[in-house]
Design a protein around this motif. Structure first.
Motif, mmCIF file in Angstrom:
data_model
loop_
_atom_site.group_PDB
_atom_site.id
_atom_site.type_symbol
_atom_site.label_atom_id
_atom_site.label_comp_id
_atom_site.label_asym_id
_atom_site.label_seq_id
_atom_site.Cartn_x
_atom_site.Cartn_y
_atom_site.Cartn_z
ATOM 1 N N GLU A 73 18.175 12.851 -19.874
ATOM 2 C CA GLU A 73 17.314 12.031 -20.726
ATOM 3 C C GLU A 73 16.622 10.940 -19.917
ATOM 4 O O GLU A 73 15.421 10.680 -20.095
ATOM 5 C CB GLU A 73 18.137 11.415 -21.858
ATOM 6 N N TYR A 74 17.372 10.281 -19.033
ATOM 7 C CA TYR A 74 16.786 9.218 -18.217
ATOM 8 C C TYR A 74 15.684 9.772 -17.312
ATOM 9 O O TYR A 74 14.619 9.156 -17.159
ATOM 10 C CB TYR A 74 17.869 8.555 -17.367
ATOM 11 N N ALA A 75 15.951 10.926 -16.702
ATOM 12 C CA ALA A 75 14.948 11.519 -15.801
ATOM 13 C C ALA A 75 13.677 11.881 -16.560
ATOM 14 O O ALA A 75 12.564 11.630 -16.092
ATOM 15 C CB ALA A 75 15.532 12.756 -15.119
ATOM 16 N N ALA A 76 13.844 12.477 -17.766
ATOM 17 C CA ALA A 76 12.668 12.856 -18.560
ATOM 18 C C ALA A 76 11.890 11.631 -19.012
ATOM 19 O O ALA A 76 10.649 11.620 -19.003
ATOM 20 C CB ALA A 76 13.114 13.676 -19.768
ATOM 21 N N ARG A 77 12.614 10.567 -19.386
ATOM 22 C CA ARG A 77 11.942 9.349 -19.865
ATOM 23 C C ARG A 77 11.153 8.683 -18.752
ATOM 24 O O ARG A 77 10.013 8.250 -18.943
ATOM 25 C CB ARG A 77 12.983 8.369 -20.426
ATOM 26 N N ARG A 78 11.747 8.613 -17.554
ATOM 27 C CA ARG A 78 11.020 8.001 -16.425
ATOM 28 C C ARG A 78 9.790 8.820 -16.046
ATOM 29 O O ARG A 78 8.751 8.267 -15.679
ATOM 30 C CB ARG A 78 11.958 7.855 -15.222
ATOM 31 N N ALA A 79 9.901 10.138 -16.156
ATOM 32 C CA ALA A 79 8.751 10.989 -15.850
ATOM 33 C C ALA A 79 7.612 10.746 -16.835
ATOM 34 O O ALA A 79 6.439 10.702 -16.456
ATOM 35 C CB ALA A 79 9.164 12.464 -15.874
ATOM 36 N N ARG A 80 7.971 10.566 -18.117
ATOM 37 C CA ARG A 80 6.935 10.287 -19.132
ATOM 38 C C ARG A 80 6.271 8.940 -18.883
ATOM 39 O O ARG A 80 5.044 8.793 -19.033
ATOM 40 C CB ARG A 80 7.551 10.323 -20.532
ATOM 41 N N ILE A 81 7.072 7.946 -18.500
ATOM 42 C CA ILE A 81 6.519 6.616 -18.241
ATOM 43 C C ILE A 81 5.537 6.672 -17.073
ATOM 44 O O ILE A 81 4.444 6.093 -17.125
ATOM 45 C CB ILE A 81 7.652 5.607 -17.956
ATOM 46 N N ILE A 82 5.930 7.377 -16.009
ATOM 47 C CA ILE A 82 5.033 7.510 -14.852
ATOM 48 C C ILE A 82 3.726 8.170 -15.267
ATOM 49 O O ILE A 82 2.637 7.699 -14.926
ATOM 50 C CB ILE A 82 5.713 8.325 -13.739
ATOM 51 N N GLU A 83 3.827 9.261 -16.026
ATOM 52 C CA GLU A 83 2.622 9.984 -16.432
ATOM 53 C C GLU A 83 1.700 9.108 -17.277
ATOM 54 O O GLU A 83 0.484 9.064 -17.055
ATOM 55 C CB GLU A 83 3.023 11.235 -17.218
ATOM 56 N N ASN A 84 2.294 8.382 -18.251
ATOM 57 C CA ASN A 84 1.470 7.546 -19.140
ATOM 58 C C ASN A 84 0.818 6.384 -18.402
ATOM 59 O O ASN A 84 -0.376 6.099 -18.589
ATOM 60 C CB ASN A 84 2.342 7.017 -20.288
ATOM 61 N N LYS A 85 1.589 5.717 -17.551
ATOM 62 C CA LYS A 85 1.046 4.544 -16.862
ATOM 63 C C LYS A 85 0.016 4.925 -15.811
ATOM 64 O O LYS A 85 -0.988 4.227 -15.637
ATOM 65 C CB LYS A 85 2.188 3.740 -16.228
ATOM 66 N N VAL A 86 0.264 6.020 -15.105
ATOM 67 C CA VAL A 86 -0.707 6.469 -14.103
ATOM 68 C C VAL A 86 -2.003 6.897 -14.783
ATOM 69 O O VAL A 86 -3.100 6.634 -14.283
ATOM 70 C CB VAL A 86 -0.121 7.614 -13.254
ATOM 71 N N THR A 87 -1.888 7.544 -15.943
ATOM 72 C CA THR A 87 -3.088 7.936 -16.694
ATOM 73 C C THR A 87 -3.913 6.717 -17.079
ATOM 74 O O THR A 87 -5.152 6.725 -16.984
ATOM 75 C CB THR A 87 -2.686 8.717 -17.957
ATOM 76 N N GLU A 88 -3.237 5.623 -17.494
ATOM 77 C CA GLU A 88 -3.954 4.392 -17.831
ATOM 78 C C GLU A 88 -4.699 3.831 -16.618
ATOM 79 O O GLU A 88 -5.856 3.397 -16.736
ATOM 80 C CB GLU A 88 -2.963 3.350 -18.361
ATOM 81 N N GLU A 89 -4.051 3.844 -15.463
ATOM 82 C CA GLU A 89 -4.701 3.324 -14.263
ATOM 83 C C GLU A 89 -5.883 4.194 -13.849
ATOM 84 O O GLU A 89 -6.923 3.692 -13.404
ATOM 85 C CB GLU A 89 -3.685 3.227 -13.111
ATOM 86 N N GLU A 90 -5.740 5.499 -13.988
ATOM 87 C CA GLU A 90 -6.839 6.402 -13.645
ATOM 88 C C GLU A 90 -8.034 6.188 -14.574
ATOM 89 O O GLU A 90 -9.195 6.267 -14.144
ATOM 90 C CB GLU A 90 -6.367 7.853 -13.723
ATOM 91 N N GLN A 91 -7.754 5.893 -15.848
ATOM 92 C CA GLN A 91 -8.848 5.601 -16.789
ATOM 93 C C GLN A 91 -9.568 4.313 -16.402
ATOM 94 O O GLN A 91 -10.802 4.228 -16.487
ATOM 95 C CB GLN A 91 -8.292 5.505 -18.210
ATOM 96 N N LYS A 92 -8.803 3.309 -15.970
ATOM 97 C CA LYS A 92 -9.425 2.067 -15.506
ATOM 98 C C LYS A 92 -10.315 2.328 -14.298
ATOM 99 O O LYS A 92 -11.414 1.785 -14.180
ATOM 100 C CB LYS A 92 -8.340 1.045 -15.135
ATOM 101 N N LEU A 93 -9.802 3.158 -13.392
ATOM 102 C CA LEU A 93 -10.545 3.474 -12.181
ATOM 103 C C LEU A 93 -11.856 4.186 -12.507
ATOM 104 O O LEU A 93 -12.918 3.851 -11.983
ATOM 105 C CB LEU A 93 -9.680 4.349 -11.270
ATOM 106 N N THR A 94 -11.762 5.166 -13.397
ATOM 107 C CA THR A 94 -12.960 5.914 -13.799
ATOM 108 C C THR A 94 -13.980 5.005 -14.465
ATOM 109 O O THR A 94 -15.184 5.073 -14.184
ATOM 110 C CB THR A 94 -12.566 7.051 -14.762
ATOM 111 N N GLN A 95 -13.504 4.118 -15.350
ATOM 112 C CA GLN A 95 -14.422 3.213 -16.048
ATOM 113 C C GLN A 95 -15.061 2.209 -15.101
ATOM 114 O O GLN A 95 -16.244 1.877 -15.228
ATOM 115 C CB GLN A 95 -13.660 2.462 -17.158
#
Length: 342
Positions: A73-95
């Motif tokens: 559960e911990y491994a899956a949760r950390r993976a989701r957090i990484i994916e969500n936060k990196v996606t936010e940063e990539e959106q900032k970069l694109t904008q």
């Protein structure tokens, strides 16, 4: 006076243009840095959580099955957090790049527009190098069963099927050839927890520099010898994930297809203890014996895995006997499953 005013205005315009450029570069660099920090922070947090689960398991606060579930559960949760936060940063970069290209961030001269194009290319490279850089890092978790091999034969008479192992650590995965994604060198640092569970109320006894099984004379609910090795694993990994081409840019994703790894490990023993549970005079009793059960101080062996994506079947075999100075060598064979979390 007009000439002076014109010069002042020109200087201010030039200064503003340079300041805008500098601010744009800093913002872009900060986004790129954020992506790297997000991954590092989440992986560091996962290591701490796994250590806490192991501590709870050692203190008998949770069962082994609960520990396995928590770690997944911990491994899956950390993976989701990484994916969500990196996606936010990539959106900032694109904008950010889009705003500059569309002129919503002031652009006062042709030279700066040319520099903007270079910066955009650089940022795209940073994104791709984050995802598909030549050396990547994975968190490794493996679990399975242990079997002692005596004279080439697996000893099923003295040990329960529930003799088990689990392993966790971190690995670095380096693509060997610059433009080919097939062959990788994988190396890292792992802790291997090995448990041996004797049958028929037997326990491990150490006498005269030798270790053997002996009847305990008790009605044992649990008899387990655990020894922990700190090892450096190294594998050649054949990854069938194809490279990708997008807008003339080649990237090399990993762990997206079939994988085969062959190699080995070497390290040393860090601790060993025997754990017993039984009833005496109607009361539950627990006993832990920390000491020298003559487990070899050093360990080395061969290992291999085959799987798809992050999941694989895993086998390892200790070439070094478990116990030192015994008349008969007993080597540990482990079979299980393995997860390599990017």
């Amino acid at each position: 006076m007009k000439t002076i005013t014109f010069c002042v205005i020109a200087c201010l315009c030039l200064f503003t243009t340079q300041l805008t450029a500098q601010t744009f570069e800093e913002r872009a660099a900060q986004i790129s840095k954020n992506i790297e920090e997000i991954t590092k922070q989440q992986k560091d947090s996962l290591k701490i959580e796994v250590e806490q689960v192991n501590q709870m398991l050692d203190n008998d606060e949770i069962s082994e099955e609960t520990a396995k579930i928590l770690k997944k559960e911990y491994a899956a949760r950390r993976a989701r957090i990484i994916e969500n936060k990196v996606t936010e940063e990539e959106q900032k970069l694109t904008q950010l790049v889009k705003d500059k290209v569309d002129g919503r961030i002031s652009d006062n001269n042709q030279t700066f527009s040319s520099e903007l194009s270079k910066i955009k290319d650089s940022l795209e490279y940073r994104k791709n190098s984050y995802k598909y850089r030549r050396t990547t890092t994975q968190f490794v978790f493996a679990i399975g069963v242990n079997r002692l091999v005596t004279d080439g034969t697996i000893d099923n008479d003295n040990y329960e099927w529930r003799s088990d192992f689990y392993e966790w650590g971190v690995t670095w995965n380096t693509r060997i050839f610059e433009n080919n994604n097939f062959l990788h060198f994988k190396y890292g640092l792992s802790l291997q927890y090995n448990n041996l569970r004797p049958k028929d109320d037997k326990i491990f006894v150490s006498e005269g520099g030798k270790t053997f099984l002996q009847d305990s004379g008790l009605d044992l609910k649990l008899s387990k010898l655990r020894y922990v090795n700190l090892v450096i694993p190294a594998h050649l990994e054949f990854d069938f994930t194809p490279k990708r081409t997008n807008n003339d840019r080649v990237s090399f994703p990993t762990h997206r297809s079939f994988r085969v790894g062959v190699g080995g490990y070497a390290g040393f023993n860090v601790k060993e203890k025997q754990k017993l549970k039984y009833r005496e005079n109607g009361r539950k009793q627990k006993k832990k014996e920390k000491g020298d059960f003559n487990v070899n101080d050093y360990v080395y062996g061969v290992s291999a895995y085959v799987g798809y994506g992050e999941f694989s079947l895993y086998a390892k075999y200790d070439l070094q006997p478990v116990f030192s100075d015994n008349e008969i060598d007993q080597n540990n064979l482990s079979l299980g499953i393995r997860f390599d979390f990017n």
